[in-house]
Design an enzyme around this catalytic site. Structure first.
Site, mmCIF file in Angstrom:
data_model
loop_
_atom_site.group_PDB
_atom_site.id
_atom_site.type_symbol
_atom_site.label_atom_id
_atom_site.label_comp_id
_atom_site.label_asym_id
_atom_site.label_seq_id
_atom_site.Cartn_x
_atom_site.Cartn_y
_atom_site.Cartn_z
ATOM 1 N N HIS A 1 69.455 -20.426 102.854
ATOM 2 C CA HIS A 1 69.872 -22.342 102.565
ATOM 3 C C HIS A 1 70.711 -21.813 100.917
ATOM 4 O O HIS A 1 71.496 -21.464 100.902
ATOM 5 C CB HIS A 1 68.847 -23.137 102.628
ATOM 6 C CG HIS A 1 70.132 -24.193 102.060
ATOM 7 N ND1 HIS A 1 70.749 -25.534 103.102
ATOM 8 C CD2 HIS A 1 70.047 -24.902 101.125
ATOM 9 C CE1 HIS A 1 70.456 -26.202 102.321
ATOM 10 N NE2 HIS A 1 70.520 -25.548 100.801
ATOM 11 N N GLU A 2 69.707 -20.748 99.947
ATOM 12 C CA GLU A 2 69.281 -20.657 98.628
ATOM 13 C C GLU A 2 70.154 -19.231 98.512
ATOM 14 O O GLU A 2 71.225 -19.520 97.794
ATOM 15 C CB GLU A 2 67.889 -20.970 98.142
ATOM 16 C CG GLU A 2 66.889 -22.318 98.217
ATOM 17 C CD GLU A 2 68.438 -23.387 97.652
ATOM 18 O OE1 GLU A 2 68.904 -23.230 97.036
ATOM 19 O OE2 GLU A 2 67.660 -24.721 98.388
ATOM 20 N N HIS B 1 74.123 -20.734 98.861
ATOM 21 C CA HIS B 1 74.445 -20.758 98.047
ATOM 22 C C HIS B 1 74.732 -19.749 96.523
ATOM 23 O O HIS B 1 75.961 -19.675 96.607
ATOM 24 C CB HIS B 1 73.656 -21.615 96.984
ATOM 25 C CG HIS B 1 73.313 -22.805 97.714
ATOM 26 N ND1 HIS B 1 73.987 -23.878 98.510
ATOM 27 C CD2 HIS B 1 72.106 -23.960 98.573
ATOM 28 C CE1 HIS B 1 74.381 -24.790 98.745
ATOM 29 N NE2 HIS B 1 72.392 -24.829 98.909
#
Length: 220
Positions: A25-26, A29
């Site tokens: 997820h990170e 980004h």
């Protein structure tokens, strides 16, 4: 009374997919931000799947108790983007999108293992395959929960940055300023659910998670 053995078993099954989900997820980004011209995440060493770089202790612990969690936000500098508002929206969208993709991959693994013929149900092969099946099932659940949770329009969750893109600039600015209270809003909703017996977060999260789990044909 807390069933210690049950919690240990649950943690052992959910740990790997949870760590992977938070890291992916990170990193998603950071990769989208880099693609749009912002090297901040790369310079901070956040474009890695090393969980030590991404884990937020409170967010990780929270997942095991209330089934919601978060990682340490990747630093993003919108000044690098040609269109800052659109850039922030795309960066925000990348996180939940990566979780939904990862949920789909875990679902593929779940169905491959489930469809594997085992001649000896009590043999060594089954002793390996069954835990892997549970891990894949947990991977679907974890990623769907994280994906849906982060789409909630509560600043500073990803959903707020996506919604802010479609708001007038002045209203979006005021809306995003609520981000300083976002953590307290989430905790307040959890506590309210514990006190009243009705979980607002559960009502928002679990219907879409169960629907998506049904589409993937994986029991949640």
């Amino acid at each position: 009374m807390i069933d210690i053995a049950h919690h240990i078993q649950r943690i052992s099954i959910i740990a790997v997919p949870l760590l992977l989900a938070l890291c992916v997820h990170e990193v998603a980004h950071g990769l989208v931000a880099l693609r749009l011209g912002d090297p901040t995440a790369r310079q901070a060493g956040r474009l890695t799947l090393n969980p030590l770089k991404h884990l937020d202790p409170i967010g990780t612990i929270a997942f095991f108790f209330v089934s919601i969690g978060w990682g340490k936000p990747v630093p993003v500098d919108a000044r690098y983007f040609k269109n800052p508002r659109k850039g922030m929206m795309l960066v925000a969208l990348a996180g939940p999108a990566s979780n939904f993709l990862l949920a789909s991959l875990f679902a593929v693994g779940f169905h491959l293992i489930q469809g594997t013929h085992v001649s000896d149900p009590d043999g060594l092969v089954m002793q390996v395959l069954y835990p892997l099946l549970l891990i894949c099932q947990a991977g679907v659940f974890v990623n769907l929960i994280l994906g849906v949770f982060n789409l909630l329009p509560i600043p500073p969750l990803d959903g707020s940055s996506i919604l802010a893109y479609f708001l007038p600039a002045r209203l979006a600015y005021q809306y995003e300023r609520l981000g300083r209270y976002g953590f307290f809003i989430v905790i307040g909703l959890v506590l309210l659910g514990n006190l009243t017996g009705f979980s607002v977060l559960g009502a928002l999260l679990f219907p879409p998670v169960e629907f998506l789990g049904g589409l993937l044909n994986v029991p949640i």
